[in-house]
Write a protein that holds these residues in place. Sequence first.
Motif, PDB file in Angstrom:
ATOM      1  N   GLY A   1       9.654   9.383  -1.741  1.00  0.00           N
ATOM      2  CA  GLY A   1       9.326   8.725  -2.999  1.00  0.00           C
ATOM      3  C   GLY A   1       8.373   7.555  -2.913  1.00  0.00           C
ATOM      4  O   GLY A   1       8.080   6.912  -3.919  1.00  0.00           O
ATOM      5  N   ALA A   2       7.850   7.257  -1.723  1.00  0.00           N
ATOM      6  CA  ALA A   2       6.850   6.194  -1.605  1.00  0.00           C
ATOM      7  C   ALA A   2       5.537   6.658  -2.243  1.00  0.00           C
ATOM      8  O   ALA A   2       5.297   7.853  -2.385  1.00  0.00           O
ATOM      9  N   THR A   3       4.686   5.714  -2.597  1.00  0.00           N
ATOM     10  CA  THR A   3       3.386   5.987  -3.194  1.00  0.00           C
ATOM     11  C   THR A   3       2.289   5.693  -2.172  1.00  0.00           C
ATOM     12  O   THR A   3       2.299   4.640  -1.527  1.00  0.00           O
ATOM     13  N   HIS A   4       1.364   6.611  -2.036  1.00  0.00           N
ATOM     14  CA  HIS A   4       0.255   6.480  -1.081  1.00  0.00           C
ATOM     15  C   HIS A   4      -0.631   5.288  -1.436  1.00  0.00           C
ATOM     16  O   HIS A   4      -1.026   5.117  -2.581  1.00  0.00           O
ATOM     17  N   ILE A   5      -0.954   4.482  -0.419  1.00  0.00           N
ATOM     18  CA  ILE A   5      -1.905   3.372  -0.576  1.00  0.00           C
ATOM     19  C   ILE A   5      -3.132   3.603   0.298  1.00  0.00           C
ATOM     20  O   ILE A   5      -4.258   3.394  -0.132  1.00  0.00           O
ATOM     21  N   MET A   6      -2.886   4.013   1.557  1.00  0.00           N
ATOM     22  CA  MET A   6      -3.988   4.164   2.503  1.00  0.00           C
ATOM     23  C   MET A   6      -3.661   5.288   3.483  1.00  0.00           C
ATOM     24  O   MET A   6      -2.549   5.355   4.004  1.00  0.00           O
TER      25      MET A   6
ATOM     26  N   PHE B   1      16.717   4.744  -0.218  1.00  0.00           N
ATOM     27  CA  PHE B   1      15.326   5.005   0.148  1.00  0.00           C
ATOM     28  C   PHE B   1      15.036   4.467   1.550  1.00  0.00           C
ATOM     29  O   PHE B   1      14.443   5.167   2.377  1.00  0.00           O
ATOM     30  N   LEU B   2      15.441   3.225   1.840  1.00  0.00           N
ATOM     31  CA  LEU B   2      15.175   2.638   3.151  1.00  0.00           C
ATOM     32  C   LEU B   2      15.827   3.444   4.271  1.00  0.00           C
ATOM     33  O   LEU B   2      15.257   3.593   5.353  1.00  0.00           O
ATOM     34  N   ASP B   3      17.011   3.981   3.992  1.00  0.00           N
ATOM     35  CA  ASP B   3      17.690   4.813   4.979  1.00  0.00           C
ATOM     36  C   ASP B   3      16.928   6.117   5.212  1.00  0.00           C
ATOM     37  O   ASP B   3      16.622   6.478   6.352  1.00  0.00           O
ATOM     38  N   LEU B   4      16.586   6.817   4.142  1.00  0.00           N
ATOM     39  CA  LEU B   4      15.923   8.112   4.267  1.00  0.00           C
ATOM     40  C   LEU B   4      14.490   7.998   4.780  1.00  0.00           C
ATOM     41  O   LEU B   4      14.049   8.798   5.607  1.00  0.00           O
ATOM     42  N   ALA B   5      13.756   7.014   4.292  1.00  0.00           N
ATOM     43  CA  ALA B   5      12.337   6.890   4.644  1.00  0.00           C
ATOM     44  C   ALA B   5      12.113   6.236   5.996  1.00  0.00           C
ATOM     45  O   ALA B   5      11.217   6.643   6.744  1.00  0.00           O
ATOM     46  N   PHE B   6      12.916   5.224   6.326  1.00  0.00           N
ATOM     47  CA  PHE B   6      12.646   4.433   7.525  1.00  0.00           C
ATOM     48  C   PHE B   6      13.813   4.399   8.520  1.00  0.00           C
ATOM     49  O   PHE B   6      13.755   3.693   9.517  1.00  0.00           O
ATOM     50  N   GLY B   7      14.879   5.147   8.234  1.00  0.00           N
ATOM     51  CA  GLY B   7      15.993   5.216   9.167  1.00  0.00           C
ATOM     52  C   GLY B   7      16.774   3.926   9.303  1.00  0.00           C
ATOM     53  O   GLY B   7      17.240   3.597  10.391  1.00  0.00           O
ATOM     54  N   SER B   8      16.953   3.202   8.200  1.00  0.00           N
ATOM     55  CA  SER B   8      17.695   1.942   8.280  1.00  0.00           C
ATOM     56  C   SER B   8      19.158   2.191   8.605  1.00  0.00           C
ATOM     57  O   SER B   8      19.704   3.259   8.336  1.00  0.00           O
TER      58      SER B   8
ATOM     59  N   ASP C   1       1.814   9.221  11.660  1.00  0.00           N
ATOM     60  CA  ASP C   1       1.603  10.366  10.768  1.00  0.00           C
ATOM     61  C   ASP C   1       2.942  10.925  10.276  1.00  0.00           C
ATOM     62  O   ASP C   1       3.106  11.200   9.086  1.00  0.00           O
ATOM     63  N   VAL C   2       3.895  11.076  11.183  1.00  0.00           N
ATOM     64  CA  VAL C   2       5.211  11.604  10.819  1.00  0.00           C
ATOM     65  C   VAL C   2       5.939  10.626   9.901  1.00  0.00           C
ATOM     66  O   VAL C   2       6.510  11.020   8.878  1.00  0.00           O
ATOM     67  N   ALA C   3       5.922   9.342  10.241  1.00  0.00           N
ATOM     68  CA  ALA C   3       6.621   8.331   9.437  1.00  0.00           C
ATOM     69  C   ALA C   3       6.007   8.218   8.040  1.00  0.00           C
ATOM     70  O   ALA C   3       6.722   8.056   7.045  1.00  0.00           O
ATOM     71  N   MET C   4       4.701   8.303   7.956  1.00  0.00           N
ATOM     72  CA  MET C   4       4.016   8.244   6.659  1.00  0.00           C
ATOM     73  C   MET C   4       4.434   9.425   5.785  1.00  0.00           C
ATOM     74  O   MET C   4       4.769   9.255   4.612  1.00  0.00           O
ATOM     75  N   ALA C   5       4.422  10.622   6.364  1.00  0.00           N
ATOM     76  CA  ALA C   5       4.810  11.818   5.613  1.00  0.00           C
ATOM     77  C   ALA C   5       6.267  11.710   5.155  1.00  0.00           C
ATOM     78  O   ALA C   5       6.591  12.079   4.023  1.00  0.00           O
ATOM     79  N   ARG C   6       7.122  11.190   6.006  1.00  0.00           N
ATOM     80  CA  ARG C   6       8.534  11.036   5.639  1.00  0.00           C
ATOM     81  C   ARG C   6       8.696  10.055   4.482  1.00  0.00           C
ATOM     82  O   ARG C   6       9.422  10.327   3.528  1.00  0.00           O
ATOM     83  N   ALA C   7       8.015   8.921   4.539  1.00  0.00           N
ATOM     84  CA  ALA C   7       8.098   7.929   3.466  1.00  0.00           C
ATOM     85  C   ALA C   7       7.591   8.517   2.145  1.00  0.00           C
ATOM     86  O   ALA C   7       8.207   8.334   1.094  1.00  0.00           O
ATOM     87  N   LEU C   8       6.472   9.228   2.192  1.00  0.00           N
ATOM     88  CA  LEU C   8       5.933   9.841   0.978  1.00  0.00           C
ATOM     89  C   LEU C   8       6.907  10.884   0.423  1.00  0.00           C
ATOM     90  O   LEU C   8       7.102  10.987  -0.787  1.00  0.00           O
ATOM     91  N   GLY C   9       7.529  11.640   1.294  1.00  0.00           N
ATOM     92  CA  GLY C   9       8.497  12.634   0.871  1.00  0.00           C
ATOM     93  C   GLY C   9       9.762  12.039   0.267  1.00  0.00           C
ATOM     94  O   GLY C   9      10.493  12.716  -0.452  1.00  0.00           O
TER      95      GLY C   9
END
Length: 130
Positions: free
Chosen positions: A91-96, A25-32, A81-89
């Motif tokens: 499997g992250a859960t929306h908070i704000m 997840f960290l790799d796909l969502a945040f490019g770790s 905006d792009v990073a948020m959409a990527r994280a949600l895509g």
Amino acid sequence: MNIPVGFGAVTPYIFADDAAAYLEFLDLAFGSEELGRSVAPNGRIANAQIRISGTTLMVSEASSRFPASRAAFYLYVDDADVAMARALGCGATHIMDVGDMPYGDRQGGVADPCGNIWWISQRLTKDPYF
């Protein structure tokens, strides 16, 4: 004081249920970038070191002795905006929702699959202070 290259005096260390899936997840969502991984004889991740945009974190499989931990991270990105959409895509859960904040950041929030909070922020001003 001798600190390994790439680490800070304080380094976030996360204990996660299903550490392998969390690292993915960290790799796909945040490019770790994975720097290293130690695996126990039973196959569980004893310790993995990753880097996200120059910051090193460590991740291990949670256990009864070291249960899953929860933390909050403030992540600066080029485009919130792009990073948020990527994280949600991933499997992250929306908070704000992403929005412009009075302290000069464009920011949104998600919770990752392990329950950690990520404030995804894009700096809008060159002012080094809030």
